[in-house]
Structure formats: C-alpha cells, structure tokens
Design a protein around this motif. Sequence first.
Motif, PDB file in Angstrom:
ATOM      1  N   ALA A 105       0.848  -1.194   0.000  1.00  0.00           N
ATOM      2  CA  ALA A 105       0.000   0.000   0.000  1.00  0.00           C
ATOM      3  C   ALA A 105       0.877   1.235   0.000  1.00  0.00           C
ATOM      4  CB  ALA A 105      -0.922   0.011   1.221  1.00  0.00           C
ATOM      5  N   GLU A 106       0.331   2.302  -0.572  1.00  0.00           N
ATOM      6  CA  GLU A 106       1.043   3.586  -0.619  1.00  0.00           C
ATOM      7  C   GLU A 106       0.065   4.710  -0.354  1.00  0.00           C
ATOM      8  OE1 GLU A 106       3.635   6.342  -3.774  1.00  0.00           O
ATOM      9  OE2 GLU A 106       2.970   4.344  -4.353  1.00  0.00           O
ATOM     10  N   GLU A 107       0.451   5.629   0.491  1.00  0.00           N
ATOM     11  CA  GLU A 107      -0.381   6.802   0.733  1.00  0.00           C
ATOM     12  C   GLU A 107      -0.562   7.594  -0.556  1.00  0.00           C
ATOM     13  OE1 GLU A 107       0.110   8.746   4.981  1.00  0.00           O
ATOM     14  OE2 GLU A 107       2.080   8.393   4.073  1.00  0.00           O
ATOM     15  N   ARG A 108      -1.683   8.279  -0.674  1.00  0.00           N
ATOM     16  CA  ARG A 108      -1.965   9.114  -1.829  1.00  0.00           C
ATOM     17  C   ARG A 108      -1.609  10.565  -1.520  1.00  0.00           C
ATOM     18  NH1 ARG A 108      -1.641   6.420  -5.925  1.00  0.00           N
ATOM     19  NH2 ARG A 108      -0.293   5.341  -4.455  1.00  0.00           N
ATOM     20  N   PRO A 109      -1.120  11.318  -2.496  1.00  0.00           N
ATOM     21  CA  PRO A 109      -0.835  12.738  -2.260  1.00  0.00           C
ATOM     22  C   PRO A 109      -2.099  13.497  -1.866  1.00  0.00           C
ATOM     23  CG  PRO A 109       0.219  11.998  -4.275  1.00  0.00           C
ATOM     24  CD  PRO A 109      -0.697  10.894  -3.843  1.00  0.00           C
ATOM     25  N   PRO A 110      -1.969  14.503  -1.036  1.00  0.00           N
ATOM     26  CA  PRO A 110      -3.164  15.183  -0.508  1.00  0.00           C
ATOM     27  C   PRO A 110      -3.924  16.012  -1.535  1.00  0.00           C
ATOM     28  CG  PRO A 110      -1.167  16.306   0.215  1.00  0.00           C
ATOM     29  CD  PRO A 110      -0.724  15.042  -0.440  1.00  0.00           C
ATOM     30  N   TRP A 111      -3.305  16.349  -2.661  1.00  0.00           N
ATOM     31  CA  TRP A 111      -3.968  17.252  -3.604  1.00  0.00           C
ATOM     32  C   TRP A 111      -4.967  16.553  -4.531  1.00  0.00           C
ATOM     33  CZ3 TRP A 111       1.528  17.287  -3.307  1.00  0.00           C
ATOM     34  CH2 TRP A 111       2.159  16.343  -4.131  1.00  0.00           C
ATOM     35  N   GLY A 112      -4.938  15.229  -4.635  1.00  0.00           N
ATOM     36  CA  GLY A 112      -5.906  14.518  -5.472  1.00  0.00           C
ATOM     37  C   GLY A 112      -5.720  14.819  -6.948  1.00  0.00           C
ATOM     38  N   TYR A 113      -4.651  14.265  -7.540  1.00  0.00           N
ATOM     39  CA  TYR A 113      -4.331  14.597  -8.929  1.00  0.00           C
ATOM     40  C   TYR A 113      -5.454  14.253  -9.898  1.00  0.00           C
ATOM     41  CZ  TYR A 113      -2.100  14.577 -13.491  1.00  0.00           C
ATOM     42  OH  TYR A 113      -1.822  14.802 -14.816  1.00  0.00           O
ATOM     43  N   ALA A 114      -6.057  13.079  -9.764  1.00  0.00           N
ATOM     44  CA  ALA A 114      -7.110  12.683 -10.702  1.00  0.00           C
ATOM     45  C   ALA A 114      -8.278  13.659 -10.661  1.00  0.00           C
ATOM     46  CB  ALA A 114      -7.586  11.264 -10.383  1.00  0.00           C
ATOM     47  N   ARG A 115      -8.600  14.142  -9.476  1.00  0.00           N
ATOM     48  CA  ARG A 115      -9.696  15.112  -9.347  1.00  0.00           C
ATOM     49  C   ARG A 115      -9.316  16.437 -10.010  1.00  0.00           C
ATOM     50  NH1 ARG A 115      -9.879  18.994  -5.884  1.00  0.00           N
ATOM     51  NH2 ARG A 115      -8.333  17.999  -4.526  1.00  0.00           N
ATOM     52  N   LEU A 116      -8.090  16.901  -9.766  1.00  0.00           N
ATOM     53  CA  LEU A 116      -7.631  18.149 -10.390  1.00  0.00           C
ATOM     54  C   LEU A 116      -7.611  18.016 -11.914  1.00  0.00           C
ATOM     55  CD1 LEU A 116      -4.625  19.124  -8.081  1.00  0.00           C
ATOM     56  CD2 LEU A 116      -6.912  20.143  -8.102  1.00  0.00           C
ATOM     57  N   LEU A 117      -7.119  16.884 -12.390  1.00  0.00           N
ATOM     58  CA  LEU A 117      -7.045  16.647 -13.831  1.00  0.00           C
ATOM     59  C   LEU A 117      -8.431  16.662 -14.456  1.00  0.00           C
ATOM     60  CD1 LEU A 117      -5.477  15.788 -16.391  1.00  0.00           C
ATOM     61  CD2 LEU A 117      -5.736  13.424 -15.609  1.00  0.00           C
ATOM     62  N   ALA A 118      -9.375  15.967 -13.838  1.00  0.00           N
ATOM     63  CA  ALA A 118     -10.736  15.914 -14.385  1.00  0.00           C
ATOM     64  C   ALA A 118     -11.340  17.309 -14.460  1.00  0.00           C
ATOM     65  CB  ALA A 118     -11.608  15.004 -13.520  1.00  0.00           C
ATOM     66  N   ALA A 119     -11.101  18.131 -13.443  1.00  0.00           N
ATOM     67  CA  ALA A 119     -11.644  19.493 -13.445  1.00  0.00           C
ATOM     68  C   ALA A 119     -11.060  20.317 -14.582  1.00  0.00           C
ATOM     69  CB  ALA A 119     -11.363  20.164 -12.104  1.00  0.00           C
ATOM     70  N   ARG A 120      -9.747  20.172 -14.841  1.00  0.00           N
ATOM     71  CA  ARG A 120      -9.109  20.926 -15.929  1.00  0.00           C
ATOM     72  C   ARG A 120      -9.619  20.443 -17.290  1.00  0.00           C
ATOM     73  NH1 ARG A 120      -7.272  22.464 -11.606  1.00  0.00           N
ATOM     74  NH2 ARG A 120      -5.261  23.492 -11.246  1.00  0.00           N
ATOM     75  N   LEU A 121      -9.710  19.134 -17.467  1.00  0.00           N
ATOM     76  CA  LEU A 121     -10.119  18.583 -18.762  1.00  0.00           C
ATOM     77  C   LEU A 121     -11.521  19.020 -19.149  1.00  0.00           C
ATOM     78  CD1 LEU A 121      -8.728  14.941 -18.460  1.00  0.00           C
ATOM     79  CD2 LEU A 121      -7.851  16.760 -19.948  1.00  0.00           C
ATOM     80  N   ALA A 122     -12.365  19.246 -18.171  1.00  0.00           N
ATOM     81  CA  ALA A 122     -13.754  19.631 -18.451  1.00  0.00           C
ATOM     82  C   ALA A 122     -13.886  21.066 -18.932  1.00  0.00           C
ATOM     83  CB  ALA A 122     -14.609  19.423 -17.203  1.00  0.00           C
ATOM     84  N   THR A 123     -12.800  21.848 -18.894  1.00  0.00           N
ATOM     85  CA  THR A 123     -12.906  23.276 -19.223  1.00  0.00           C
ATOM     86  C   THR A 123     -12.143  23.681 -20.475  1.00  0.00           C
ATOM     87  OG1 THR A 123     -10.994  23.875 -17.848  1.00  0.00           O
ATOM     88  CG2 THR A 123     -13.161  23.815 -16.766  1.00  0.00           C
ATOM     89  N   VAL A 124     -11.489  22.717 -21.166  1.00  0.00           N
ATOM     90  CA  VAL A 124     -10.673  23.082 -22.317  1.00  0.00           C
ATOM     91  C   VAL A 124     -11.202  22.417 -23.582  1.00  0.00           C
ATOM     92  CG1 VAL A 124      -8.608  23.457 -20.915  1.00  0.00           C
ATOM     93  CG2 VAL A 124      -9.024  21.195 -21.909  1.00  0.00           C
ATOM     94  N   ASP A 125     -10.735  22.922 -24.716  1.00  0.00           N
ATOM     95  CA  ASP A 125     -11.169  22.404 -26.012  1.00  0.00           C
ATOM     96  C   ASP A 125     -10.239  21.318 -26.525  1.00  0.00           C
ATOM     97  OD1 ASP A 125     -12.882  22.586 -28.397  1.00  0.00           O
ATOM     98  OD2 ASP A 125     -11.069  23.333 -29.371  1.00  0.00           O
ATOM     99  N   THR A 126      -8.949  21.420 -26.190  1.00  0.00           N
ATOM    100  CA  THR A 126      -7.976  20.459 -26.698  1.00  0.00           C
ATOM    101  C   THR A 126      -6.913  20.212 -25.636  1.00  0.00           C
ATOM    102  OG1 THR A 126      -6.437  19.957 -28.497  1.00  0.00           O
ATOM    103  CG2 THR A 126      -6.638  22.270 -27.860  1.00  0.00           C
ATOM    104  N   ALA A 127      -6.557  18.930 -25.442  1.00  0.00           N
ATOM    105  CA  ALA A 127      -5.609  18.573 -24.383  1.00  0.00           C
ATOM    106  C   ALA A 127      -4.743  17.411 -24.832  1.00  0.00           C
ATOM    107  CB  ALA A 127      -6.346  18.220 -23.096  1.00  0.00           C
ATOM    108  N   LEU A 128      -3.562  17.323 -24.214  1.00  0.00           N
ATOM    109  CA  LEU A 128      -2.595  16.262 -24.490  1.00  0.00           C
ATOM    110  C   LEU A 128      -2.110  15.696 -23.170  1.00  0.00           C
ATOM    111  CD1 LEU A 128      -0.560  14.765 -26.426  1.00  0.00           C
ATOM    112  CD2 LEU A 128       1.006  16.685 -26.003  1.00  0.00           C
TER     113      LEU A 128
END
Length: 262
Positions: free
Chosen positions: A33-56
């Motif tokens: 097991a490994e602790e997860r970083p406190p910032w929640g990368y997957a959540r941050l990523l999903a929020a950014r992806l929902a607001t842009v037209d094109t991403a890589l």
Amino acid sequence: MASTARDFEDLLTEAEAASVDGWDFSWLAGRAAEERPPWGYARLLAARLATVDTALDLDTGGGEVIDEAPVLPPRMTVTESWPPNVALATARLGPRGVRVVSPEADGRLPFADGSFDLVTARHPVRTDWPLIARLLRPGGAFLAQEVGPRSAAELTEHFLGPQPGPDGREPATARAAAEAAGLRVVDLRTASLRMVFHDIGAVVWFLRKVIWIVPGFTVAAHRPALRRLHERILAEGPFVAHSSRFLIEARKPGRVVPAAGR
C-alpha cells in the motif's frame, strides 16, 4: 528453513509471471500500500479537462487516469511509447474518441506549435519543458504529478547501496527548467508518502513495473538481495519505504482563448 525457501521461490515465481502492463496497481491489493498525495491529482485533472477544447496527456500508460475523467475535451490526445500500453490505451480510450500517438524513435511528437490548451502528465519518464512550452497555446497550462527526489530510496539502497548526490527530480530544478522555457509556475506542492510491502512478491512486482527505482532490476540478478529482504520481512514485519511526489502547474504567457462552446 525449507518452508521459508519454498515460500520465497513461490512468491518470486508468482510475481515474475504477473502482468505489469498499463498503470494499474490492483495486483498489489492486500500485499502493498502507498499513501496518496493530498492534492488529489485525478480530481484536479478531471476538473481541468472539463474546461478546455484540446488537451494532451504525456506518457499515459494504459490510459487509466485519463479514463477516470467524466468529461473529456472535444479533441483529446495521449502519447505512449511502450507497445503493450499503446494497445491498452487504444482499447480503453479509443471508444471515447481519444487519439493515441506513439512518439517517433527519437522522441519527436507530430504536433504543431500551440496545439493544446492543456498538457498533462502523471509520473512522466522525463519532462521536456521546451517541448511543453512549444505545444501550449498562449495562456495554456501544464499540470503534472511528478516523482520527486529519492522516491522509494529505501528500496533503491537495499539493492544498489547508498546513492550519493541529487537525482535530478528536485522540485526546484523543475521550477527553474519551466521558467527557463518561458513558462510561469503557478503551483508547486510536495509530499512524502509512506509505502508498505508485506511480502517479497509485492516488491518484485513493483520493481518490475516501476523500472526507475532499481534500474536494470531482474530477479536473477538481484536474488541475494531479494532473499535478504524476504528474511527481513519474515523477522521484522512489513518493509516500509517512502515515495516522493510533487505537483506542478505552469502557464504559458498570453491571453487565454475560451474553449469553443464552453
């Protein structure tokens, strides 16, 4: 000792036979097991992806993290160089309209300057800051969770001995490189996270998958060190190490162009 030897060999055989394709760590359930970083990368990523037209997304693995996002941009592209992961990412993300691209042999990517509103990466092999700056549109952003300095150093040093000097994954180095490429760092956070390995099979599988922890790792080449660690786990309990992560977000100067229809 015969029982211990048999258990050791069984654990090695099982871990060597298990697939390490993709970026899914569910094989370790109940074993590490490994602790997860406190910032929640997957959540941050999903929020950014929902607001842009094109991403890589760079070094996407099997596309697992991108596929967690409920909303993807109208034009979503990912890159991956390892053929088994290319196949996994294509099968997983293709039905969602995502383009999967393999870099050229020299690492080049077939994208024009200013192609993307957002470039992302989770644990990239190497962050090419000039490339990111070239690919971003004015006002665009790069968001990444990166492996930090001395990540899982306890494991590395068990197999390879003391490792002198910095390893090139320092957050300050990333900040300097981003700024040298003309980007402005707007967020930089670090975390040290506890890792626990309950058996030697979990260690073997992890080192086969995360190849930079012990470069060149194989069971055959590292059998004596594996035996020592196995006996240590039996005598003292789970082996504890610490991973290092940092979140970095950088923006390209210029006016942000609103995404079409958003």
